[in-house]
Every structure is written in C-alpha cells, then in structure tokens.
Scaffold this active site. Structure first.
Site, PDB file in Angstrom:
ATOM      1  CB  CYS A   2     -11.026 -68.923  -7.843  1.00  0.00           C
ATOM      2  SG  CYS A   2     -10.088 -70.275  -9.192  1.00  0.00           S
ATOM      3  NE  ARG A  28      -9.358 -73.758  -9.216  1.00  0.00           N
ATOM      4  CZ  ARG A  28     -10.544 -74.497  -9.494  1.00  0.00           C
ATOM      5  NH1 ARG A  28     -10.383 -75.724  -9.738  1.00  0.00           N
ATOM      6  NH2 ARG A  28     -11.733 -74.154  -9.933  1.00  0.00           N
ATOM      7  CD1 TRP A  77      -9.658 -65.260 -11.668  1.00  0.00           C
ATOM      8  CD2 TRP A  77     -11.870 -65.579 -12.872  1.00  0.00           C
ATOM      9  NE1 TRP A  77      -9.488 -64.456 -12.893  1.00  0.00           N
ATOM     10  CE2 TRP A  77     -10.828 -65.446 -13.508  1.00  0.00           C
ATOM     11  CE3 TRP A  77     -12.861 -65.872 -13.246  1.00  0.00           C
ATOM     12  CZ2 TRP A  77     -11.303 -64.772 -15.705  1.00  0.00           C
ATOM     13  CZ3 TRP A  77     -13.664 -65.509 -14.175  1.00  0.00           C
ATOM     14  CH2 TRP A  77     -12.743 -65.007 -14.835  1.00  0.00           C
ATOM     15  CG  ASN A 103     -15.442 -72.559  -6.702  1.00  0.00           C
ATOM     16  OD1 ASN A 103     -14.977 -70.862  -5.847  1.00  0.00           O
ATOM     17  ND2 ASN A 103     -14.353 -73.337  -6.178  1.00  0.00           N
ATOM     18  N   GLY A 104     -18.621 -70.506  -8.440  1.00  0.00           N
ATOM     19  CA  GLY A 104     -20.029 -70.421 -10.041  1.00  0.00           C
ATOM     20  C   GLY A 104     -20.675 -69.186  -9.866  1.00  0.00           C
ATOM     21  CD  GLU A 484      -1.688 -74.369 -26.853  1.00  0.00           C
ATOM     22  OE1 GLU A 484      -2.676 -73.715 -27.613  1.00  0.00           O
ATOM     23  OE2 GLU A 484      -0.697 -74.705 -26.048  1.00  0.00           O
ATOM     24  CE  LYS A 488       0.539 -72.493 -23.137  1.00  0.00           C
ATOM     25  NZ  LYS A 488      -0.880 -72.776 -23.371  1.00  0.00           N
ATOM     26  CD  GLU A 491      -2.840 -69.528 -22.405  1.00  0.00           C
ATOM     27  OE1 GLU A 491      -3.721 -70.002 -21.853  1.00  0.00           O
ATOM     28  OE2 GLU A 491      -1.462 -70.257 -22.992  1.00  0.00           O
ATOM     29  CG  HIS A 507      -4.691 -63.244 -48.317  1.00  0.00           C
ATOM     30  ND1 HIS A 507      -4.917 -63.202 -49.569  1.00  0.00           N
ATOM     31  CD2 HIS A 507      -4.326 -64.748 -48.100  1.00  0.00           C
ATOM     32  CE1 HIS A 507      -4.831 -64.112 -50.090  1.00  0.00           C
ATOM     33  NE2 HIS A 507      -4.262 -65.180 -49.508  1.00  0.00           N
ATOM     34  CE  LYS A 606      -4.123 -75.939 -15.763  1.00  0.00           C
ATOM     35  NZ  LYS A 606      -3.314 -76.300 -16.736  1.00  0.00           N
TER      36      LYS A 606
HETATM   37  C1  G6P Z   1      -8.576 -71.712 -19.499  1.00  0.00           C
HETATM   38  C2  G6P Z   1      -7.000 -71.773 -19.262  1.00  0.00           C
HETATM   39  C3  G6P Z   1      -6.290 -72.124 -20.892  1.00  0.00           C
HETATM   40  C4  G6P Z   1      -7.266 -73.676 -20.698  1.00  0.00           C
HETATM   41  C5  G6P Z   1      -8.889 -73.424 -21.666  1.00  0.00           C
HETATM   42  C6  G6P Z   1      -9.290 -74.949 -21.256  1.00  0.00           C
HETATM   43  O1  G6P Z   1      -9.326 -70.596 -21.046  1.00  0.00           O
HETATM   44  O2  G6P Z   1      -5.933 -70.851 -19.196  1.00  0.00           O
HETATM   45  O3  G6P Z   1      -5.221 -72.864 -20.775  1.00  0.00           O
HETATM   46  O4  G6P Z   1      -6.902 -74.383 -22.231  1.00  0.00           O
HETATM   47  O5  G6P Z   1      -9.446 -72.610 -20.336  1.00  0.00           O
HETATM   48  O6  G6P Z   1      -9.467 -75.806 -20.645  1.00  0.00           O
HETATM   49  P1  G6P Z   1      -9.405 -76.893 -19.985  1.00  0.00           P
HETATM   50  O7  G6P Z   1      -9.478 -77.851 -19.112  1.00  0.00           O
HETATM   51  O8  G6P Z   1     -11.364 -77.253 -20.923  1.00  0.00           O
HETATM   52  O9  G6P Z   1      -9.221 -77.516 -21.905  1.00  0.00           O
END
Ligand code: G6P
Length: 611
Positions: A2, A28, A77, A103-104, A484, A488, A491, A507, A606
């Site tokens: 992270c 993040r 994370w 990270n990674g 979307e 939201k 999430e 359907h 994030k």
């Molecule tokens: C994660 C975030 C989302 C975001 C997606 C793509 O899942 O929680 O909010 O839309 O990644 O992220 P990006 O930075 O590639 O737009």
C-alpha cells in the site's frame, strides 16, 4: 502493498515525518501500519494492526520512540497472510540487520523462502515481502547497494521497496519495478514515498523512479543505478500542487471536499482545450494529426471500476459523434482474452491513479499488439501516464477519498472533448461542434447547481438510508451513470446496490422489487426518457419507492416519484456529469447517516496494484 514513506536527514523528529507521511497515505486504504528506524546502531521496529492512530499510540504514548536521522514506514493492504501485527511491514531478517518495506507482489517468494530456509534463515511471517531483507542478508558482503541488487535480481514479480541496514545507517536504498517510488529532494534531507502526497509537505522537487531503478539515498546525495549497477540519470520534476490540496480544507470528509471541488476540477480539465471558433477540442497530449485521427477505425477503452464507467459513457460519445466503432473492455479481460487489435485501433487506458495493475497490463498488451495508445490519467508521472507515451491528463488534482468522484466527472468531460475532436476530423459539421463545445464549457455551472441542492439530497438520503437493497436504472448515456451511482452507494455505505439498464430490469431483477427496495431512476430529458418512464411505472406497480433525477421542472417525472433530484436543463451529452454528482451526494449522505467510514471504506484500496 500500500503506502511507503522514508526519511533521511538532520531533523530530530524523524518519527513525526514518517507518521505524518503515513497519515497522508491513509486514503489509499490499508489494514495495518509500521515504522522502523535506527536507534543507537540497532534497528527498532514498531507495528500495529488497524489504523495509523493505533501505531501512533504505540510509538508516542506507550514507548516514547525517537529515531535518529533515518527511518522507513509502511501502511499494508494484505495480499499474503492476514492483516495482523506480525505480517505488517517493516520486515527484517532474524538478526535485525536489514529492514524493508515493500509494495507489490513477489510471485516466486515460496521458492525463495524455501531455499533460504534450507540455508538456515528463519522466517516469522506469512508474507511474500519478508524474503527481501532475508535475501539481502544472504548477499551482504560489506556493500548494501550490491546486496540489494543481487537480491532483487532473484525476485520475480513487482516491487517498490525502501530498505535500511544497521551496517550502513547513513542511507536508504529504494527500488522500483511495477510499484511506484518517488524521491522528494529537499535541502540536506530526502523524503521517499510511494506517492507524492507524502512528500509535498517537505518539498516540491521530486524524482520518479523508473522500473529497474535502484537508488542509494543519503542526506546529501542520491545515486540512481540499474540492477546491473550502471548509473542512470533521472530528472527532477516539480509537483504543481501543494499540501493544501491534499488536506480536507474544512470539509468533514475528503469525499465531500472532492464532490464540492468538481466545478473547479472540471474547469481545470477543460481549460485551454476548447476551440469555440472551430467547434472542436485541442488536446495536444493526444499528439495525433487530423490525418492520423481519420485513420483510426476502432477505439478500445480499457479500465477498471469508476474509470471503466467513464469509458462506458464515452463509448456512446465516440459512436454517436465520431461514428467510430468503440468497445469498452474491463482491463483484466483485455489483458487475458487475446483481443483483436491492430495499428488502426486506438486503445485508451483510463486510470485516475495511473497505477492500476490490470489497466497497466492492458496498456502493455495494446502496445505489444501494435495498437496506437493514448492514456487518460489523473496522476502526473504515474506509470500508465509514462508508459502510454502519449495521452491526456485530467488535471483534476489529487483525489484522496477511496471512492472516486471528481476523477469520474473529469474523465467523462475529457472523453467528450476527445470524441468531439475525433468527430470534427471525421464528419461532424462545424455548427454542431460549436454547440457541443459551448455545452462542455457550461458543465462546471451545471455541477455547481446540483451541489447547491445538497440539502435536498441529504433529506432524501436520510429518508431511505435504512433500505438494504437499491436499484439504479438509466438508459443511453445515463446507463453507465446508473452503474456508477450503484457502485458509489455500495462502496461507501455497504448497502446492496445494483445498476441496470432500465430496459433490462424486467428481465429478472424486477422479481426483487418490494416496498423496501428503492429504485433510483435517471429520468432526465434525453432520448429514451419515455421508455424510462414506462420502466418506472413497472417499478411503481411493484410498490418500489421511486427516487428520480429529472430535468428541472419536469412535472411528468415529479408526478410519478416519491422523491426527485432536479438536474439543470442541459444538452443530453453532458447530462451524465451533473447526474453523477447528484448520485455521489446521495451516496455520501446515506453513508454519513449510517455512520460509515466514508473516506476509507472497508476492504477497498484507492489504487489496486495487484491483479
Ligand atoms: C479501485 C478503486 C476505484 C477505482 C479503481 C480504478 O478499485 O477503489 O475507486 O475506480 O480502482 O482505479 P484507477 O486509479 O485506475 O482509476
């Protein structure tokens, strides 16, 4: 993965710099945190599961820790092993000589761990990352840099790392492959991080490492070499936003701040990019002549999450305006399903962060198949922005809240400008182009008008927030907007929400409607509104509460619904933007009413830099 922070310099409060950096990376998403520094020649490590505040309590209240000169820190994370104290970073070898944050993902960690165990090394965690300090110990022979590069050469996978050693306490080694590292160059001090948000408080001068770079950072010197120890030179960039843009500025949550910022962020995204005389857009980053634009026979948009929804709106734009065959591919699908792509195809990876692993891989696949690629990215200097080679920046400013808001509206706006540019170099007549350019210019004003209705939207949210299941329906440009809206809500409020094309509801999903399942119908005045009204009647007949977005003053919609959110009268093409803002506010107030952790929702990150 992270967030990574590191510091080397003469300050007496090294720990405060690290903790402050971690707090700035909290957005993040993470599940544990840790710090390490060198105290009297020995490595000292503190880690805690949960929030940075827990770690703060441990180092400041329970232990009164002081680090001298150098330290590294991390928010984790979880990928390998549950989020507990042991698995939190920093990790170290059994004798605490070397200590690293990572990270990674190290794909061959099991093999490496096995080999190292056979040589007598002891491991304490379930993480892949722990092999890094242990490998460095295995290779250390009096030269830290060589030991780190030797270790990294063994690793298959991705990494952004920062590593310190008690044997060479005057340096931090950082390296990157697939996971970002930025070096903030101060005067007699250096702050390293995985994200500029943790650096800008201290300096605006930054170096972005490239994949394969390894840097040895001391108080007054930064030496960057590749894995074969060949020196490489990287330029110092200027970050053009300051710490105020990364702070809440008086708002209760980053998400609300970012929703309210949208009139400005969209203005920034549009600034200097519309040509009203010619009725077109100027997107120099696209770097394609009108001739090259006309050679494009197909557009493929590839992205994840909210960015993918913006791409789905753009599919309508490119086909309606420019008559170019356009598809949207979820980035993970694109990378693995062997898509048919050639040099007449323009692939547009969209990413707010510019670091999403699947989107990055899709971009690389597109390059490999010979497609033209143009990125649409917010984070300047991010991997996708750099690897795309050409593209358009959003200029939306840093987006801190995990739930993406201003990036979406800026993406849709910029994609509309892109489609306009294509359309004008294909068949769109100038007067039509002028009308659209003028409408794009008005988007910030439309958004401002929606924001001024926040109070009304909050009341609606309070009325329905106890309902556990929701539907969002729309057609045409407002179909992806419905997706979307549902994303939201789920999430940030953890309520179950599904987005559907209004026509599709009957359907199957209609079976779920009851008087406890609100349907949010996007019934703005665009093509297909009459059909949406019929779909709303179908919902009403099943006793589902109806909340609608509608064009200001539309009595027909008002008569049908329990609650209504007015959207200013605008061209159908731009309607997804103010409508999305209304849905962002609805989700925000529902989540607030339910007492959810709005800026850092559970289980979410994030920027998702793993597959
Ligand atoms: C994660 C975030 C989302 C975001 C997606 C793509 O899942 O929680 O909010 O839309 O990644 O992220 P990006 O930075 O590639 O737009």
């Amino acid at each position: 993965m992270c967030g990574i922070v590191g510091y080397i310099g003469d300050r007496s409060n090294v720990l405060n710099v690290l903790m402050d950096g971690l707090r700035r990376l909290e957005y993040r998403g993470y599940d544990s945190a840790g710090v390490a520094g060198i105290v009297n020649g020995e490595i000292d490590v503190y880690k805690e599961p949960g929030k940075v505040a827990n770690l703060d309590q441990l180092v400041h209240i329970e232990n009164d820790v002081v680090f001298q000169k150098v330290g590294i820190a991390h928010t984790r994370w979880a990928t390998h092993g549950p989020p507990n104290q042991m698995n939190a970073h920093p990790h170290f070898d059994q004798d605490k000589e070397f200590c690293a944050v990572h990270n990674g993902i190290i794909e061959n960690y099991a093999t490496l761990k096995n080999q190292l165990q056979k040589k007598g090394h002891i491991f304490h965690t379930q993480t892949d990352s722990e092999v890094i300090p242990v490998l460095v110990k295995e290779f250390y022979d009096g030269d830290l840099f060589s030991a780190v590069t030797a270790a990294l050469r063994q690793i298959v996978g991705t990494y952004g790392i920062a590593l310190v050693s008690k044997h060479e306490p005057n340096k931090i080694i950082v390296a990157r492959k697939g996971s970002p590292i930025v070096i903030g160059v101060g005067t007699d001090e250096t702050v390293i991080a995985s994200d500029v948000a943790a650096v800008v408080k201290h300096t605006n001068n930054v170096i972005y490492l490239d994949d394969g770079d390894v840097a040895e950072v001391s108080v007054d010197n930064i030496e960057i070499r590749n894995l074969d120890a060949v020196p490489v030179s990287r330029k110092v960039d200027k970050v053009d936003w300051d710490i105020a843009s990364a702070e809440k500025g008086g708002f209760e949550h980053f998400m609300l701040k970012e929703i309210y910022e949208q009139p400005d962020s969209i203005k920034n995204a549009i600034r200097g990019r519309l040509n009203f005389e010619q009725g077109t857009a100027i997107l120099s980053g696209l770097n394609m002549t009108p001739g090259e634009l006309t050679e494009i026979e197909r557009v493929i948009i590839t992205a994840c999450g909210t960015s993918m929804h913006a791409g789905m709106v753009a599919e309508y734009y490119f086909e309606d305006l420019a008559h170019i065959l356009t598809d949207v591919d979820q980035a993970a699908e694109f990378r693995y399903r062997n898509p048919i792509v050639n040099n007449k195809c323009l692939v547009i990876p969209i990413s707010q962060s510019g670091e999403t692993a699947d989107t990055l891989a899709a971009l690389r696949e597109a390059h490999m198949k010979g497609a033209k690629v143009s990125g649409l990215v917010n984070a300047v200097g991010s991997t996708i922005a750099r690897e795309a080679g050409r593209g358009v920046y959003l200029h939306a400013g840093p987006e801190i809240s995990v739930a993406s808001t201003k990036a979406f509206t800026c993406q849709v706006t910029v994609l509309l400008m892109m489609a306009l540019k294509f359309a004008r170099s294909h068949r769109m007549p100038m007067p039509v182009g002028k009308t659209i350019a003028n409408e794009i210019q008005k988007i910030p004003d439309y958004v401002q008008q929606v924001i001024e209705r926040s109070g009304e939207i909050e009341k609606i949210a309070k009325k329905w927030c106890k309902c556990h299941d929701w539907f969002f329906i729309g057609r045409s440009y407002l179909y992806p907007t419905a997706l979307e809206g549902a994303l939201k809500l789920k999430e940030i409020s953890y309520l179950h929400a599904e987005g559907y094309n209004a026509a599709e509801l009957k359907h199957g999903p209609i079976a779920l409607l009851t008087e406890d399942v609100p349907v949010v119908a996007l019934a703005n005045d665009i093509d297909g509104k009459d059909k949406v009204l019929s779909n709303m009647q179908e919902c009403k007949a099943r006793k589902a509460p109806l909340i609608a977005t509608a064009t200001e003053g539309d009595q027909e919609v008002a008569d049908l619904t329990d609650d209504i959110i007015w959207i200013p009268k605008c061209h159908p093409l731009v309607s997804p933007v103010p409508t999305a803002v209304a849905l962002q506010l609805l989700s925000y107030y529902v989540a607030k009413e339910l007492g959810c952790s709005i800026d850092q929702p559970r289980n979410l990150a994030k920027s998702v830099t793993v597959e």
